[in-house]
Design a protein around this motif. Structure first.
Motif, PDB file in Angstrom:
ATOM      1  N   VAL A 145       0.830  -1.213   0.000  1.00 56.01           N
ATOM      2  CA  VAL A 145       0.000   0.000   0.000  1.00 56.01           C
ATOM      3  C   VAL A 145       0.858   1.255   0.000  1.00 56.01           C
ATOM      4  O   VAL A 145       2.039   1.227   0.335  1.00 56.01           O
ATOM      5  CB  VAL A 145      -0.951   0.013   1.224  1.00 56.01           C
ATOM      6  CG1 VAL A 145      -1.899  -1.173   1.185  1.00 56.01           C
ATOM      7  CG2 VAL A 145      -0.167   0.046   2.527  1.00 56.01           C
ATOM      8  N   HIS A 161      -3.010  -0.090  -4.537  1.00 54.11           N
ATOM      9  CA  HIS A 161      -2.868  -1.493  -4.136  1.00 54.11           C
ATOM     10  C   HIS A 161      -4.172  -2.066  -3.580  1.00 54.11           C
ATOM     11  O   HIS A 161      -4.545  -3.200  -3.886  1.00 54.11           O
ATOM     12  CB  HIS A 161      -1.764  -1.631  -3.094  1.00 54.11           C
ATOM     13  CG  HIS A 161      -1.514  -3.032  -2.645  1.00 54.11           C
ATOM     14  ND1 HIS A 161      -0.837  -3.950  -3.424  1.00 54.11           N
ATOM     15  CD2 HIS A 161      -1.868  -3.694  -1.499  1.00 54.11           C
ATOM     16  CE1 HIS A 161      -0.778  -5.107  -2.777  1.00 54.11           C
ATOM     17  NE2 HIS A 161      -1.391  -4.973  -1.623  1.00 54.11           N
ATOM     18  N   SER A 162      -4.863  -1.282  -2.764  1.00 56.86           N
ATOM     19  CA  SER A 162      -6.083  -1.757  -2.103  1.00 56.86           C
ATOM     20  C   SER A 162      -7.357  -1.289  -2.788  1.00 56.86           C
ATOM     21  O   SER A 162      -8.444  -1.769  -2.459  1.00 56.86           O
ATOM     22  CB  SER A 162      -6.113  -1.274  -0.657  1.00 56.86           C
ATOM     23  OG  SER A 162      -6.194   0.147  -0.613  1.00 56.86           O
ATOM     24  N   LYS A 207      -8.645   1.467  -2.279  1.00 58.66           N
ATOM     25  CA  LYS A 207      -9.381   2.233  -1.281  1.00 58.66           C
ATOM     26  C   LYS A 207      -9.352   3.716  -1.633  1.00 58.66           C
ATOM     27  O   LYS A 207      -8.321   4.246  -2.047  1.00 58.66           O
ATOM     28  CB  LYS A 207      -8.771   2.016   0.106  1.00 58.66           C
ATOM     29  CG  LYS A 207      -9.457   2.825   1.207  1.00 58.66           C
ATOM     30  CD  LYS A 207      -8.860   2.544   2.578  1.00 58.66           C
ATOM     31  CE  LYS A 207      -9.559   3.355   3.647  1.00 58.66           C
ATOM     32  NZ  LYS A 207      -9.061   3.056   5.016  1.00 58.66           N
ATOM     33  N   LEU A 255      -9.673  -8.003  -6.015  1.00 54.90           N
ATOM     34  CA  LEU A 255      -9.012  -8.129  -4.718  1.00 54.90           C
ATOM     35  C   LEU A 255      -9.281  -9.493  -4.092  1.00 54.90           C
ATOM     36  O   LEU A 255      -9.094  -9.666  -2.881  1.00 54.90           O
ATOM     37  CB  LEU A 255      -9.485  -7.022  -3.765  1.00 54.90           C
ATOM     38  CG  LEU A 255      -9.246  -5.573  -4.201  1.00 54.90           C
ATOM     39  CD1 LEU A 255      -9.840  -4.605  -3.193  1.00 54.90           C
ATOM     40  CD2 LEU A 255      -7.763  -5.308  -4.397  1.00 54.90           C
ATOM     41  N   PRO A 270     -11.784  -3.065   0.039  1.00 56.20           N
ATOM     42  CA  PRO A 270     -10.577  -2.242   0.065  1.00 56.20           C
ATOM     43  C   PRO A 270      -9.989  -2.092   1.462  1.00 56.20           C
ATOM     44  O   PRO A 270      -8.770  -2.124   1.626  1.00 56.20           O
ATOM     45  CB  PRO A 270     -11.067  -0.893  -0.493  1.00 56.20           C
ATOM     46  CG  PRO A 270     -12.174  -1.268  -1.415  1.00 56.20           C
ATOM     47  CD  PRO A 270     -12.872  -2.409  -0.727  1.00 56.20           C
ATOM     48  N   VAL A 322      -7.905  -5.179   2.452  1.00 59.61           N
ATOM     49  CA  VAL A 322      -6.589  -5.219   1.814  1.00 59.61           C
ATOM     50  C   VAL A 322      -5.680  -4.128   2.363  1.00 59.61           C
ATOM     51  O   VAL A 322      -4.487  -4.359   2.604  1.00 59.61           O
ATOM     52  CB  VAL A 322      -6.728  -5.089   0.280  1.00 59.61           C
ATOM     53  CG1 VAL A 322      -5.357  -5.059  -0.392  1.00 59.61           C
ATOM     54  CG2 VAL A 322      -7.574  -6.233  -0.274  1.00 59.61           C
ATOM     55  N   TYR A 323      -6.229  -2.944   2.572  1.00 54.51           N
ATOM     56  CA  TYR A 323      -5.424  -1.824   3.075  1.00 54.51           C
ATOM     57  C   TYR A 323      -4.867  -2.124   4.469  1.00 54.51           C
ATOM     58  O   TYR A 323      -3.692  -1.841   4.748  1.00 54.51           O
ATOM     59  CB  TYR A 323      -6.268  -0.543   3.109  1.00 54.51           C
ATOM     60  CG  TYR A 323      -5.458   0.698   3.388  1.00 54.51           C
ATOM     61  CD1 TYR A 323      -4.771   1.350   2.355  1.00 54.51           C
ATOM     62  CD2 TYR A 323      -5.362   1.221   4.670  1.00 54.51           C
ATOM     63  CE1 TYR A 323      -4.021   2.476   2.614  1.00 54.51           C
ATOM     64  CE2 TYR A 323      -4.614   2.347   4.929  1.00 54.51           C
ATOM     65  CZ  TYR A 323      -3.937   2.976   3.896  1.00 54.51           C
ATOM     66  OH  TYR A 323      -3.177   4.116   4.152  1.00 54.51           O
ATOM     67  N   GLY A 359      -2.109  -4.501   4.155  1.00 56.79           N
ATOM     68  CA  GLY A 359      -1.170  -4.123   3.121  1.00 56.79           C
ATOM     69  C   GLY A 359       0.260  -4.100   3.507  1.00 56.79           C
ATOM     70  O   GLY A 359       1.156  -4.091   2.702  1.00 56.79           O
TER      71      GLY A 359
END
Length: 314
Positions: free
Chosen positions: A155, A183-184, A186, A302, A307, A310-311, A314
């Motif tokens: 992230v 990456h996420s 978000k 994902l 999001p 994942v965040y 991360g």
């Protein structure tokens, strides 16, 4: 005259006929065998051959049908709840993923079959936005660092920024600026305004920066709009150590992830409602971004996580 089990002989798939099995199976096993054979042999034949009263066979079969029906009803109720909670956005793959997250054992095909029986489907219509790849690149002193490579190992390495239009009945067009953590996926910062200017995007980026401890070296990808090319904008990026990357002129593919978020926002929220004024639109945008998209919406890209999931990892 109906055929007896002896006359029928072995089944096509090689199973022994009921009478051949009668000498060594117990009552429960007999009933299980009847479940498998009931479509091949009449009830009275199975009853006589296996030595089980027809009334007992009927009670058993009715109980099995009732149990399956109850299980199907429970699954259909769960499917409908997930579908409605998603504001009728989710199709079968995401509903299936949501059910698995809830600990409900099922399969994608079964979810598809029940959705068809219920007459429900995703209301989303996908749009295609063409881009002329032969269009000449404009002169820009910021390099295109991403070059359509949207993969990042962790992230807060790349942020994407863009502005989209939101229509209200009283004020007309209003503007939403969003900062997407690549990456996420978000939305790490956003701002909403009646005016589309540099202040709009700077506020969104400042909100994103306030959520991160260290912004040094983060790539900030934008298009070549005038809001991103101003001296004020460049000055702020330098104070936070952000590295500016820019798309080619008029090519949305260079900022495809940001385009994808705004397309989802429009199809899942904006096009579904008619906002009376700026305040009403702002409330619904907050609910969508913070109450749905970041925290609850499952993303196939994902691995059907949110999001936020994942965040945080991360």
């Amino acid at each position: 005259m109906p055929q007896t089990a002896e006359e029928v002989g072995p089944s096509r798939d090689g199973e022994r006929n009921p009478k051949q099995s009668n000498s060594h199976i117990r009552s429960a096993s007999k009933l299980k065998l009847i479940e498998k054979q009931v479509k091949r042999y009449p009830i009275q034949v199975l009853s006589r051959t296996l030595g089980i009263a027809r009334s007992r066979i009927y009670r058993h079969l009715e109980g099995k049908v009732s149990s399956r029906r109850k299980a199907s009803d429970r699954l259909e109720q769960a499917i409908r709840q997930v579908y409605l909670r998603s504001n009728k956005i989710y199709g079968a793959p995401k509903i299936y993923a949501a059910l698995i997250r809830q600990g409900i054992e099922t399969s994608l095909k079964r979810v598809q079959r029940h959705m068809k029986a219920l007459g429900i489907r995703s209301i989303i219509r996908k749009r295609y936005r063409p881009c002329c790849r032969k269009q000449q690149m404009s002169v820009c002193h910021h390099p295109n660092i991403l070059k359509q490579d949207f993969n990042t190992p962790t992230v807060n390495q790349v942020w994407c920024v863009d502005i989209t239009y939101i229509y209200t009945l009283q004020e007309g067009w209003t503007y939403l600026a969003s900062v997407l953590e690549l990456h996420s996926r978000k939305v790490i910062g956003w701002s909403y305004s009646r005016v589309m200017n540099t202040a709009l995007v700077l506020k969104a980026i400042k909100n994103a920066c306030n959520a991160v401890r260290n912004t040094l070296g983060i790539v900030l990808h934008t298009d070549q709009g005038s809001q991103y090319m101003s001296t004020e904008f460049e000055r702020y990026l330098k104070t936070r150590g952000l590295v500016h990357s820019a798309s080619r002129k008029g090519c949305p593919y260079d900022n495809a992830c940001m385009e994808s978020f705004h397309a989802s926002l429009k199809k899942e929220e904006v096009y579904m409602k008619q906002y009376r004024n700026y305040e009403e639109a702002q409330l619904h945008l907050f609910k969508y971004i913070e109450g749905w998209y970041n925290t609850r919406r499952l993303h196939s890209s994902l691995g059907y996580q949110t999001p936020d999931d994942v965040y945080q990892n991360g």
